[in-house]
Structure formats: structure tokens, C-alpha cells
Motif scaffolding. Structure first.
Motif, PDB file in Angstrom:
ATOM      1  N   LYS A  41     -10.536 -17.466 -12.173  1.00  0.00           N
ATOM      2  CA  LYS A  41     -11.587 -18.330 -12.700  1.00  0.00           C
ATOM      3  C   LYS A  41     -11.493 -18.288 -14.220  1.00  0.00           C
ATOM      4  O   LYS A  41     -11.517 -17.210 -14.808  1.00  0.00           O
ATOM      5  CB  LYS A  41     -12.957 -17.833 -12.247  1.00  0.00           C
ATOM      6  CG  LYS A  41     -14.104 -18.737 -12.660  1.00  0.00           C
ATOM      7  CD  LYS A  41     -15.425 -18.195 -12.189  1.00  0.00           C
ATOM      8  CE  LYS A  41     -15.659 -18.683 -10.777  1.00  0.00           C
ATOM      9  NZ  LYS A  41     -17.018 -18.390 -10.315  1.00  0.00           N
ATOM     10  N   PRO A  42     -11.358 -19.460 -14.877  1.00  0.00           N
ATOM     11  CA  PRO A  42     -11.255 -19.445 -16.342  1.00  0.00           C
ATOM     12  C   PRO A  42     -12.574 -18.997 -16.973  1.00  0.00           C
ATOM     13  O   PRO A  42     -13.655 -19.236 -16.440  1.00  0.00           O
ATOM     14  CB  PRO A  42     -10.944 -20.891 -16.702  1.00  0.00           C
ATOM     15  CG  PRO A  42     -11.384 -21.688 -15.528  1.00  0.00           C
ATOM     16  CD  PRO A  42     -11.284 -20.803 -14.327  1.00  0.00           C
ATOM     17  N   LYS A  78      -9.116  -9.407  -0.328  1.00  0.00           N
ATOM     18  CA  LYS A  78      -8.213  -8.449   0.304  1.00  0.00           C
ATOM     19  C   LYS A  78      -6.957  -8.382  -0.539  1.00  0.00           C
ATOM     20  O   LYS A  78      -6.657  -9.310  -1.293  1.00  0.00           O
ATOM     21  CB  LYS A  78      -7.816  -8.916   1.705  1.00  0.00           C
ATOM     22  CG  LYS A  78      -8.803  -8.658   2.788  1.00  0.00           C
ATOM     23  CD  LYS A  78      -8.155  -9.018   4.095  1.00  0.00           C
ATOM     24  CE  LYS A  78      -9.004  -8.619   5.265  1.00  0.00           C
ATOM     25  NZ  LYS A  78      -8.372  -9.013   6.537  1.00  0.00           N
ATOM     26  N   GLN A  79      -6.235  -7.333  -0.393  1.00  0.00           N
ATOM     27  CA  GLN A  79      -4.974  -7.218  -1.102  1.00  0.00           C
ATOM     28  C   GLN A  79      -3.845  -7.281  -0.079  1.00  0.00           C
ATOM     29  O   GLN A  79      -3.860  -6.578   0.933  1.00  0.00           O
ATOM     30  CB  GLN A  79      -4.922  -5.903  -1.881  1.00  0.00           C
ATOM     31  CG  GLN A  79      -3.853  -5.876  -2.915  1.00  0.00           C
ATOM     32  CD  GLN A  79      -4.049  -4.748  -3.898  1.00  0.00           C
ATOM     33  OE1 GLN A  79      -4.847  -3.846  -3.670  1.00  0.00           O
ATOM     34  NE2 GLN A  79      -3.323  -4.791  -4.989  1.00  0.00           N
ATOM     35  N   LEU A 121      -3.945 -10.573  -4.535  1.00  0.00           N
ATOM     36  CA  LEU A 121      -5.273 -10.720  -3.955  1.00  0.00           C
ATOM     37  C   LEU A 121      -5.296 -11.978  -3.092  1.00  0.00           C
ATOM     38  O   LEU A 121      -4.849 -13.043  -3.515  1.00  0.00           O
ATOM     39  CB  LEU A 121      -6.328 -10.814  -5.052  1.00  0.00           C
ATOM     40  CG  LEU A 121      -6.593  -9.531  -5.829  1.00  0.00           C
ATOM     41  CD1 LEU A 121      -7.554  -9.806  -6.974  1.00  0.00           C
ATOM     42  CD2 LEU A 121      -7.146  -8.454  -4.937  1.00  0.00           C
ATOM     43  N   ILE A 122      -5.829 -11.834  -1.880  1.00  0.00           N
ATOM     44  CA  ILE A 122      -5.945 -12.980  -0.976  1.00  0.00           C
ATOM     45  C   ILE A 122      -7.370 -13.063  -0.463  1.00  0.00           C
ATOM     46  O   ILE A 122      -8.133 -12.097  -0.527  1.00  0.00           O
ATOM     47  CB  ILE A 122      -4.948 -12.875   0.212  1.00  0.00           C
ATOM     48  CG1 ILE A 122      -5.202 -11.602   1.027  1.00  0.00           C
ATOM     49  CG2 ILE A 122      -3.517 -12.943  -0.271  1.00  0.00           C
ATOM     50  CD1 ILE A 122      -4.402 -11.528   2.315  1.00  0.00           C
ATOM     51  N   CYS A 123      -7.720 -14.256   0.034  1.00  0.00           N
ATOM     52  CA  CYS A 123      -9.055 -14.479   0.595  1.00  0.00           C
ATOM     53  C   CYS A 123      -9.135 -13.772   1.945  1.00  0.00           C
ATOM     54  O   CYS A 123      -8.220 -13.859   2.767  1.00  0.00           O
ATOM     55  CB  CYS A 123      -9.301 -15.976   0.743  1.00  0.00           C
ATOM     56  SG  CYS A 123     -10.902 -16.378   1.472  1.00  0.00           S
ATOM     57  N   ARG A 170     -12.221 -12.597 -12.792  1.00  0.00           N
ATOM     58  CA  ARG A 170     -12.812 -13.025 -11.524  1.00  0.00           C
ATOM     59  C   ARG A 170     -11.843 -13.933 -10.799  1.00  0.00           C
ATOM     60  O   ARG A 170     -11.237 -14.805 -11.389  1.00  0.00           O
ATOM     61  CB  ARG A 170     -14.118 -13.745 -11.787  1.00  0.00           C
ATOM     62  CG  ARG A 170     -15.096 -12.850 -12.492  1.00  0.00           C
ATOM     63  CD  ARG A 170     -16.498 -13.063 -12.157  1.00  0.00           C
ATOM     64  NE  ARG A 170     -16.700 -13.801 -10.949  1.00  0.00           N
ATOM     65  CZ  ARG A 170     -17.817 -13.804 -10.276  1.00  0.00           C
ATOM     66  NH1 ARG A 170     -18.812 -13.121 -10.706  1.00  0.00           N
ATOM     67  NH2 ARG A 170     -17.953 -14.506  -9.187  1.00  0.00           N
ATOM     68  N   TYR A 171     -11.712 -13.722  -9.534  1.00  0.00           N
ATOM     69  CA  TYR A 171     -10.864 -14.549  -8.689  1.00  0.00           C
ATOM     70  C   TYR A 171     -11.727 -15.215  -7.634  1.00  0.00           C
ATOM     71  O   TYR A 171     -12.762 -14.677  -7.223  1.00  0.00           O
ATOM     72  CB  TYR A 171      -9.795 -13.692  -8.006  1.00  0.00           C
ATOM     73  CG  TYR A 171      -8.772 -13.129  -8.952  1.00  0.00           C
ATOM     74  CD1 TYR A 171      -7.634 -13.853  -9.247  1.00  0.00           C
ATOM     75  CD2 TYR A 171      -8.943 -11.882  -9.536  1.00  0.00           C
ATOM     76  CE1 TYR A 171      -6.681 -13.355 -10.117  1.00  0.00           C
ATOM     77  CE2 TYR A 171      -8.005 -11.371 -10.405  1.00  0.00           C
ATOM     78  CZ  TYR A 171      -6.871 -12.111 -10.684  1.00  0.00           C
ATOM     79  OH  TYR A 171      -5.937 -11.615 -11.547  1.00  0.00           O
ATOM     80  N   TYR A 172     -11.296 -16.393  -7.175  1.00  0.00           N
ATOM     81  CA  TYR A 172     -12.036 -17.086  -6.132  1.00  0.00           C
ATOM     82  C   TYR A 172     -11.066 -17.884  -5.269  1.00  0.00           C
ATOM     83  O   TYR A 172      -9.950 -18.204  -5.674  1.00  0.00           O
ATOM     84  CB  TYR A 172     -13.098 -18.004  -6.734  1.00  0.00           C
ATOM     85  CG  TYR A 172     -12.541 -19.238  -7.402  1.00  0.00           C
ATOM     86  CD1 TYR A 172     -12.544 -20.466  -6.749  1.00  0.00           C
ATOM     87  CD2 TYR A 172     -12.012 -19.180  -8.681  1.00  0.00           C
ATOM     88  CE1 TYR A 172     -12.020 -21.592  -7.351  1.00  0.00           C
ATOM     89  CE2 TYR A 172     -11.498 -20.296  -9.290  1.00  0.00           C
ATOM     90  CZ  TYR A 172     -11.503 -21.502  -8.628  1.00  0.00           C
ATOM     91  OH  TYR A 172     -10.982 -22.621  -9.220  1.00  0.00           O
TER      92      TYR A 172
END
Length: 94
Positions: free
Chosen positions: A36-37, A17-18, A24-26, A3-5
């Protein structure tokens, strides 16, 4: 699933968005997303705190149930004999 944030935007309105480089970007602010750990330090601290409160309670209930199933043997006759022996020894020393 990793998971990314975005640490700067509200999590409700984030979308990924890529970039042209494949990162990966916001979608809102354009910053790189952060992984996210899986387990965070505050989760470990909370687990230790909760277990320190719950383990004595669980331990108490286990021994309460164990004593209800197999009550300890009360050998009153042995206690009386022991008291008589101790009493005789005490009176013989005086």
C-alpha cells in the motif's frame, strides 16, 4: 511499518500468510499481497483542493485580526488638504 493488502479480497477478512518462498500471500485467496503506497495521488489532489478553499479564508481572517489590533491611520486633514490643492489646480486650468 509497510502495509500489504490483497486487491481482490474484502479488507475486513484479510489475513497474511507467508509462502514457502518467503513472500506474503493472502490467507483467503492465496494471491500475492500488494504494498500500500504511503501517499496516494487522490490524497494529493484532495489536499490541493482543500487548501485552495481554506487558504483564502485563513488569509482573510489574518488580515481581519491584524486590522482589529492595529487599525489603519486615517489622516483626514491630509485628505482635505489634498482635495483643496487638486480643486485649486482644476479651477486654475479652466
Amino acid at each position: 511499518m509497510v502495509r500489504y493488502y490483497c486487491p481482490y479480497c474484502n479488507p475486513k477478512y484479510q489475513f497474511q500468510k507467508q509462502s514457502s518462498k518467503g513472500n506474503l500471500i493472502c490467507g483467503l485467496c492465496g494471491e500475492d499481497l500488494v504494498k500500500k503506497p504511503y501517499i496516494r495521488l487522490n490524497q494529493i489532489i484532495a489536499l490541493v483542493a482543500a487548501s485552495s478553499l481554506l487558504l483564502p479564508l485563513i488569509y482573510t481572517f489574518i488580515f481581519l485580526i491584524k486590522n482589529q489590533i492595529n487599525p489603519p491611520n486615517k489622516n483626514y486633514q491630509a485628505n482635505v488638504v489634498l482635495l483643496i490643492i487638486i480643486n485649486e489646480k482644476f479651477h486654475n486650468t479652466i
